[in-house]
Design an enzyme around this catalytic site. Structure first.
Site, mmCIF file in Angstrom:
data_model
loop_
_atom_site.group_PDB
_atom_site.id
_atom_site.type_symbol
_atom_site.label_atom_id
_atom_site.label_comp_id
_atom_site.label_asym_id
_atom_site.label_seq_id
_atom_site.Cartn_x
_atom_site.Cartn_y
_atom_site.Cartn_z
ATOM 1 C CE LYS A 146 -3.587 2.479 2.475
ATOM 2 N NZ LYS A 146 -4.600 2.450 3.519
ATOM 3 C CE LYS A 156 -6.087 1.901 -0.586
ATOM 4 N NZ LYS A 156 -6.506 1.972 0.767
ATOM 5 C CB SER A 210 -11.346 7.230 -3.738
ATOM 6 O OG SER A 210 -10.131 7.677 -3.151
HETATM 7 C C1 PBG Z 1 -7.196 3.765 5.383
HETATM 8 C C2 PBG Z 1 -7.663 3.445 4.019
HETATM 9 C C3 PBG Z 1 -7.515 4.308 2.928
HETATM 10 C C4 PBG Z 1 -8.117 3.682 1.843
HETATM 11 C C5 PBG Z 1 -8.620 2.447 2.279
HETATM 12 N N1 PBG Z 1 -8.318 2.315 3.636
HETATM 13 C C6 PBG Z 1 -6.937 5.669 2.838
HETATM 14 C C7 PBG Z 1 -5.686 5.979 3.504
HETATM 15 O O1 PBG Z 1 -4.802 5.139 3.675
HETATM 16 O O2 PBG Z 1 -5.560 7.138 3.873
HETATM 17 C C8 PBG Z 1 -8.188 4.304 0.482
HETATM 18 C C9 PBG Z 1 -9.191 3.788 -0.462
HETATM 19 C C10 PBG Z 1 -9.462 4.672 -1.621
HETATM 20 O O3 PBG Z 1 -8.838 5.725 -1.842
HETATM 21 O O4 PBG Z 1 -10.372 4.309 -2.369
HETATM 22 N N2 PBG Z 1 -6.990 2.777 6.272
#
Ligand code: PBG
Length: 322
Positions: free
Chosen positions: A194, A247, A273
């Site tokens: 991630k 991700k 997103s």
């Molecule tokens: C946080 C989390 C995030 C997303 C999923 N879980 C955002 C972050 O790490 O700040 C992002 C998903 C997306 O942008 O669609 N635990």
């Protein structure tokens, strides 16, 4: 010319026959946003067509998605500021609206696959994914809270837990606690690679979960790196993850390919997103055909080696399939 590649493109039937990659709803997980209360359905301003639902309307939405063939859902809670604290205590309160909703979803639709999010950011007042002390994110102290919330979610009937926090050692820690408590059948889809990404912006709007200070660079990965993804994947394998996730997806297709070629576990990719909203926004402006851009993006994710795609496009894709 002996070789004329265009011959294999000359008709739709032949193009279909020679097509290597196909998209299937069976491989998609639809992420959804939950809010407390009843009768609520509010569009996320930066994600056209995506809503925050209260549980009553979310059940209806899930039902209509299931009729379209979507069978897997990942539910994220949006907590009001008033319920957040420094230790994310709501995350394992069995009476909190998120856990109640997970129970209700699974009770109503036992045949669907329910995934949940394991991280502190929706519940913590400073918006980080771990415990904060003197401006630092504590790793090992966070594991205990992640394990408590994992256990609470497993008790609620979740099929797949999704640790999205990026603390070291969390998959093994959570696996151990689940097994000790009789939840050896609950799966873990680790957010393995991630990255610290600008593409999460609209999601943080949806959950009001942006960090209140600093950024997430001490735990999420550096977009410049790919070798680290191999270390993370090794650890997740050893620690008992059932799926490895990359991700975001589109800016990290090379990472999807790297993991899919080196690990036998199913690879999931989170089409996040920002990747969704970019296409939607350009489509609304008439700058590109958003339907084709959606299909092309999803195909590229699949082609690069992802077996599973978490995508906000799932419903739109399902509608055009019917
Ligand atoms: C946080 C989390 C995030 C997303 C999923 N879980 C955002 C972050 O790490 O700040 C992002 C998903 C997306 O942008 O669609 N635990």
């Amino acid at each position: 010319m002996l070789r004329r590649p265009r011959r294999n493109r000359k008709s739709e039937v032949i193009r279909n026959m020679t097509e290597e990659t196909t998209l299937s709803l069976k491989d998609m997980i639809f992420p959804m946003f939950l809010v407390d209360g009843r009768n609520k359905k509010v569009e996320v301003s930066s994600m056209p067509g995506i809503y925050r639902f209260s549980i009553d309307l979310m059940l209806k939405e899930i039902e209509s998605c299931m009729k379209l063939g979507i069978m897997a859902f990942d539910v994220f809670p949006a907590y009001p500021e008033s319920l957040k604290d420094t230790k994310a205590t709501q995350s394992y309160n069995p009476e909190t609206f998120y856990l109640k909703a997970l129970r209700e979803i699974k009770r109503t639709f036992p045949e669907l696959c329910l995934m949940s999010d394991v991280a502190m950011d929706p519940y913590i007042s400073d918006g980080h994914d771990g415990l904060v002390k003197d401006g630092k994110i504590l790793n090992d102290e966070t594991l205990e809270i992640l394990a408590r919330m994992s256990l609470a979610q497993a008790e609620a009937g979740v099929d797949i837990l999704g640790p999205s926090d990026m603390m070291d050692g969390r998959v093994g820690y959570i696996r151990g606690v689940l097994d000790e408590n009789g939840f050896s059948e609950t799966s873990i889809m680790s957010y393995t690679a991630k990255y610290s990404s600008a593409f999460y912006g609209p999601f943080r709007d949806a959950l009001d979960s942006a960090p209140k200070f600093g950024d997430k660079k001490t735990y999420q990965m550096n977009p410049a790196n790919s070798q680290e993804a191999l270390i993370e994947a090794d650890l997740d394998m050893e620690e008992g993850a059932d799926f490895l996730m990359v991700k975001p997806a589109l800016a990290y297709l090379d990472i999807i390919k790297l993991l899919s070629e080196n690990y036998p576990l199913p690879i999931a990719a989170y089409n996040v997103s920002g990747e969704f909203s970019m296409i939607k926004a350009a489509g609304e402006k008439g700058w590109l055909d958003s339907d084709r851009a959606m299909l092309e993006s999803l195909l590229s994710i699949k082609r690069s080696g992802a077996k599973i795609i978490l995508t906000y496009f799932a419903k739109e894709f399902a509608i055009r399939e019917t």
